[in-house]
Write an enzyme that holds these catalytic residues in place. Structure first.
Site, mmCIF file in Angstrom:
data_model
loop_
_atom_site.group_PDB
_atom_site.id
_atom_site.type_symbol
_atom_site.label_atom_id
_atom_site.label_comp_id
_atom_site.label_asym_id
_atom_site.label_seq_id
_atom_site.Cartn_x
_atom_site.Cartn_y
_atom_site.Cartn_z
ATOM 1 N N ASP A 1 19.077 -3.416 3.564
ATOM 2 C CA ASP A 1 19.847 -2.997 4.769
ATOM 3 C C ASP A 1 19.280 -2.199 4.261
ATOM 4 O O ASP A 1 19.920 -1.581 3.551
ATOM 5 C CB ASP A 1 20.599 -3.576 5.824
ATOM 6 C CG ASP A 1 20.477 -2.764 7.091
ATOM 7 O OD1 ASP A 1 20.186 -4.818 7.633
ATOM 8 O OD2 ASP A 1 20.633 -2.187 7.875
ATOM 9 N N TYR B 1 20.414 6.811 12.601
ATOM 10 C CA TYR B 1 21.565 6.403 12.357
ATOM 11 C C TYR B 1 22.953 7.199 12.582
ATOM 12 O O TYR B 1 24.300 7.105 12.897
ATOM 13 C CB TYR B 1 21.626 4.873 11.297
ATOM 14 C CG TYR B 1 20.772 3.993 11.964
ATOM 15 C CD1 TYR B 1 21.727 3.009 12.993
ATOM 16 C CD2 TYR B 1 19.604 4.311 12.145
ATOM 17 C CE1 TYR B 1 20.896 2.068 13.626
ATOM 18 C CE2 TYR B 1 18.596 2.546 12.008
ATOM 19 C CZ TYR B 1 18.930 2.257 13.067
ATOM 20 O OH TYR B 1 18.481 1.418 13.458
ATOM 21 N N ARG C 1 16.901 -14.672 10.664
ATOM 22 C CA ARG C 1 17.935 -15.421 11.661
ATOM 23 C C ARG C 1 16.871 -16.480 12.196
ATOM 24 O O ARG C 1 16.924 -17.390 12.997
ATOM 25 C CB ARG C 1 18.430 -14.808 12.852
ATOM 26 C CG ARG C 1 19.661 -13.825 12.359
ATOM 27 C CD ARG C 1 20.021 -13.276 12.825
ATOM 28 N NE ARG C 1 19.301 -12.155 13.897
ATOM 29 C CZ ARG C 1 19.605 -10.999 14.156
ATOM 30 N NH1 ARG C 1 20.740 -10.644 15.072
ATOM 31 N NH2 ARG C 1 18.742 -9.640 14.319
ATOM 32 N N ARG D 1 11.549 -8.927 8.317
ATOM 33 C CA ARG D 1 12.189 -9.689 8.723
ATOM 34 C C ARG D 1 11.966 -10.961 8.099
ATOM 35 O O ARG D 1 12.685 -11.910 8.830
ATOM 36 C CB ARG D 1 12.698 -9.485 10.080
ATOM 37 C CG ARG D 1 13.457 -7.909 10.833
ATOM 38 C CD ARG D 1 14.585 -7.650 9.846
ATOM 39 N NE ARG D 1 15.191 -6.244 10.423
ATOM 40 C CZ ARG D 1 16.319 -6.003 11.586
ATOM 41 N NH1 ARG D 1 16.274 -7.005 12.047
ATOM 42 N NH2 ARG D 1 16.623 -5.297 11.419
ATOM 43 N N ARG E 1 23.979 -17.822 6.076
ATOM 44 C CA ARG E 1 24.948 -16.641 6.772
ATOM 45 C C ARG E 1 25.870 -16.935 7.341
ATOM 46 O O ARG E 1 27.415 -16.223 7.567
ATOM 47 C CB ARG E 1 23.733 -16.112 7.550
ATOM 48 C CG ARG E 1 24.292 -15.086 8.755
ATOM 49 C CD ARG E 1 24.254 -14.100 8.179
ATOM 50 N NE ARG E 1 24.710 -12.642 9.183
ATOM 51 C CZ ARG E 1 25.630 -12.632 9.646
ATOM 52 N NH1 ARG E 1 27.075 -13.238 10.068
ATOM 53 N NH2 ARG E 1 26.109 -11.345 10.866
HETATM 54 O O1 CP3 Z 1 13.225 -9.911 4.982
HETATM 55 C C1 CP3 Z 1 13.263 -8.641 5.860
HETATM 56 O O2 CP3 Z 1 12.147 -7.576 6.427
HETATM 57 C C2 CP3 Z 1 14.528 -7.882 4.732
HETATM 58 C C3 CP3 Z 1 15.548 -7.184 5.305
HETATM 59 C C4 CP3 Z 1 15.839 -6.758 6.067
HETATM 60 C C5 CP3 Z 1 16.953 -6.532 7.116
HETATM 61 N N1 CP3 Z 1 17.171 -5.026 7.278
HETATM 62 C C6 CP3 Z 1 17.602 -7.516 7.377
HETATM 63 C C7 CP3 Z 1 19.015 -7.646 8.513
HETATM 64 C C8 CP3 Z 1 15.358 -4.914 6.743
HETATM 65 C C9 CP3 Z 1 13.948 -4.740 5.260
HETATM 66 C C10 CP3 Z 1 15.801 -4.141 7.091
HETATM 67 C C11 CP3 Z 1 15.550 -3.137 7.384
HETATM 68 C C12 CP3 Z 1 16.323 -2.700 8.637
HETATM 69 N N2 CP3 Z 1 17.321 -1.999 9.047
HETATM 70 C C13 CP3 Z 1 15.527 -1.472 9.037
HETATM 71 C C14 CP3 Z 1 14.561 -1.032 9.655
HETATM 72 C C15 CP3 Z 1 13.126 -2.553 9.963
HETATM 73 C C16 CP3 Z 1 13.354 -2.485 11.585
HETATM 74 O O3 CP3 Z 1 13.387 -3.561 11.963
HETATM 75 O O4 CP3 Z 1 12.578 -1.570 12.505
HETATM 76 C C17 CP3 Z 1 16.973 -1.453 10.621
HETATM 77 C C18 CP3 Z 1 16.194 0.184 11.639
HETATM 78 C C19 CP3 Z 1 17.532 -1.504 10.041
HETATM 79 C C20 CP3 Z 1 18.698 -1.338 11.015
HETATM 80 C C21 CP3 Z 1 19.573 -3.044 11.091
HETATM 81 N N3 CP3 Z 1 19.931 -3.494 10.486
HETATM 82 C C22 CP3 Z 1 19.207 -3.593 12.941
HETATM 83 C C23 CP3 Z 1 19.458 -2.233 13.238
HETATM 84 C C24 CP3 Z 1 20.329 -4.447 12.821
HETATM 85 C C25 CP3 Z 1 20.866 -5.264 14.179
HETATM 86 C C26 CP3 Z 1 19.627 -5.496 14.394
HETATM 87 C C27 CP3 Z 1 19.657 -7.130 13.889
HETATM 88 O O5 CP3 Z 1 18.495 -7.741 13.998
HETATM 89 O O6 CP3 Z 1 20.726 -7.848 14.109
HETATM 90 C C28 CP3 Z 1 20.473 -4.911 11.523
HETATM 91 C C29 CP3 Z 1 21.776 -5.661 10.799
HETATM 92 C C30 CP3 Z 1 19.915 -7.036 10.377
HETATM 93 N N4 CP3 Z 1 19.302 -6.593 9.213
HETATM 94 C C31 CP3 Z 1 20.345 -8.567 9.967
HETATM 95 C C32 CP3 Z 1 19.456 -8.863 9.091
HETATM 96 C C33 CP3 Z 1 18.137 -10.055 8.510
HETATM 97 C C34 CP3 Z 1 20.334 -9.736 10.686
HETATM 98 C C35 CP3 Z 1 22.028 -9.372 10.607
HETATM 99 C C36 CP3 Z 1 22.553 -10.809 10.571
HETATM 100 O O7 CP3 Z 1 22.147 -12.088 9.795
HETATM 101 O O8 CP3 Z 1 23.370 -11.120 11.814
#
Ligand code: CP3
Length: 344
Positions: free
Chosen positions: A74, A151, A29, A25, A38
């Site tokens: 994602d 999911y 944010r 990640r 964003r």
């Molecule tokens: O920088 C990176 O790692 C690359 C981008 C990336 C995102 N999601 C962007 C994202 C990657 C590799 C993921 C993988 C992902 N997504 C996983 C596996 C990794 C982990 O954390 O276990 C999972 C379970 C998800 C599903 C997901 N996406 C959730 C549960 C959420 C909401 C929780 C949160 O952190 O807000 C997201 C949204 C998400 N994916 C964001 C980002 C940057 C936040 C979105 C925003 O900007 O509001």
């Protein structure tokens, strides 16, 4: 691009001039520069706009200096292709409007051409490779079938994964059908990412640690072996999960050149159980980035001592960096990994 990038060498357990680090990640944010981009898009729009997704993919390389970039996308985008109705609502995280509730929901699932429906991801990869111009390698990724299925069945995140566990216990045939379909789609998707220029892949099995070893062996392992056997052999693959201290041998049997560890197990112990014929990635607690710099630096020293100078350690957190993490703490982590591991 140079295959002598420290990150790629470490994936192959080759000696490196310093321990490479990237951060799950890392595009997200905690960075004000990410929040600024964003503001102009919803999260899904950002994923589907290659120019903007490229910009946020490259930001952490410039700002915190990590040794690999990870594609901005994602793991749940593939569920949108499967027409489960993916939504991200501010504050609540992801949800699926049409979750899988019955064996019939599985047998009636579409078999989409993900190389077509996710072509925007491949375009981002091409643009990121051009923008990076060989500075660091680019990691592509996908969700593992268990985490994707969770999911799809729960309709979102979950605390105890009861609906998923009930489904795999009550409907083993439909479960295997669902896992097989997710593997098929993921093989096409990751093949497309490598064709577009991804230089390594990570499989995120973020929630598989909720299963005990028997259920993993029966309901997950054959599908992981199927997935790993069908991925491109030209790039290293990282197999990541959290809460997996009870599953490490089974995960290693599933596949992967590199196995991800979280902070609930000492790196040396996890590596011994996985086997020294694999590389490992991890495993600091994301919470340490909120600590004073001397504490971060002490944690880094302790982490590097765990790898005992053995090639094949990629430094990372054990899970994603948290949204309010101080950027200076992230920089301190990256700089101290480089400083303390440098061959002098
Ligand atoms: O920088 C990176 O790692 C690359 C981008 C990336 C995102 N999601 C962007 C994202 C990657 C590799 C993921 C993988 C992902 N997504 C996983 C596996 C990794 C982990 O954390 O276990 C999972 C379970 C998800 C599903 C997901 N996406 C959730 C549960 C959420 C909401 C929780 C949160 O952190 O807000 C997201 C949204 C998400 N994916 C964001 C980002 C940057 C936040 C979105 C925003 O900007 O509001």
């Amino acid at each position: 691009m140079s295959t002598d990038a420290p990150f790629l060498l470490a994936c192959q357990r080759q000696p490196t001039p310093f321990t490479p680090i990237w951060i799950m990640r890392q595009a997200g944010r905690y960075l004000p520069e990410y929040r600024a981009v964003r503001e102009r898009f919803t999260f899904l729009e950002l994923c589907k706009t290659p120019e903007a997704a490229t910009e946020v993919t490259v930001q952490p390389i410039d700002i915190v200096g990590t040794d690999a970039a990870i594609l901005f996308a994602d793991i749940l985008l593939i569920l949108e292709s499967l027409e489960l109705g993916l939504e991200f609502s501010p504050g609540d995280g992801p949800s699926l409007k049409r979750p899988i509730r019955s064996p019939e929901d599985v047998s009636s699932m579409p078999r989409p051409d993900v190389r077509d429906s996710l072509s925007y991801v491949f375009e981002t990869i091409r643009q990121v490779r051009a923008a990076l111009a060989g500075r660091v390698p680019l990691i592509g990724f996908a969700g593992a079938p268990f985490t994707l299925a969770s999911y799809a069945i729960e309709g979102g995140g979950s605390r105890n994964y009861l609906a998923t566990k009930r489904f795999l216990l009550e409907h083993p045939e439909a479960w295997n059908d669902l896992m097989g379909r997710l593997v098929d789609a993921t093989v096409d998707y990751l093949g497309g990412q490598v064709d577009a220029g991804a230089q390594a892949l990570q499989i995120f099995d973020s929630w598989v640690g909720h299963l005990g070893p028997d259920d993993y062996r029966t309901s997950v392992l054959p599908h992981m072996q199927n997935l790993f056997s069908r991925l491109p052999k030209s790039v290293p693959v990282i197999h990541f999960g959290t809460g997996t201290s009870g599953l490490l041998e089974l995960m290693a049997a599933g596949g992967g050149d590199v196995i991800g560890l979280d902070w609930r197990i000492p790196l040396s112990e996890g590596w011994r159980r996985i086997g020294h014929d694999r590389a490992v990635q991890g495993n600091l607690d994301p919470a340490i980035l909120f600590a004073p710099f001397p504490v971060i630096r002490q944690k880094v020293r302790a982490l590097l001592a765990e790898s005992d100078g053995r090639p094949g350690h990629i430094a990372n957190l054990g899970h994603g960096v948290m949204p309010n993490t101080p950027v200076d703490g992230v920089r301190c982590l990256v700089d101290s990994v480089h400083e303390f591991s440098a061959n002098t």
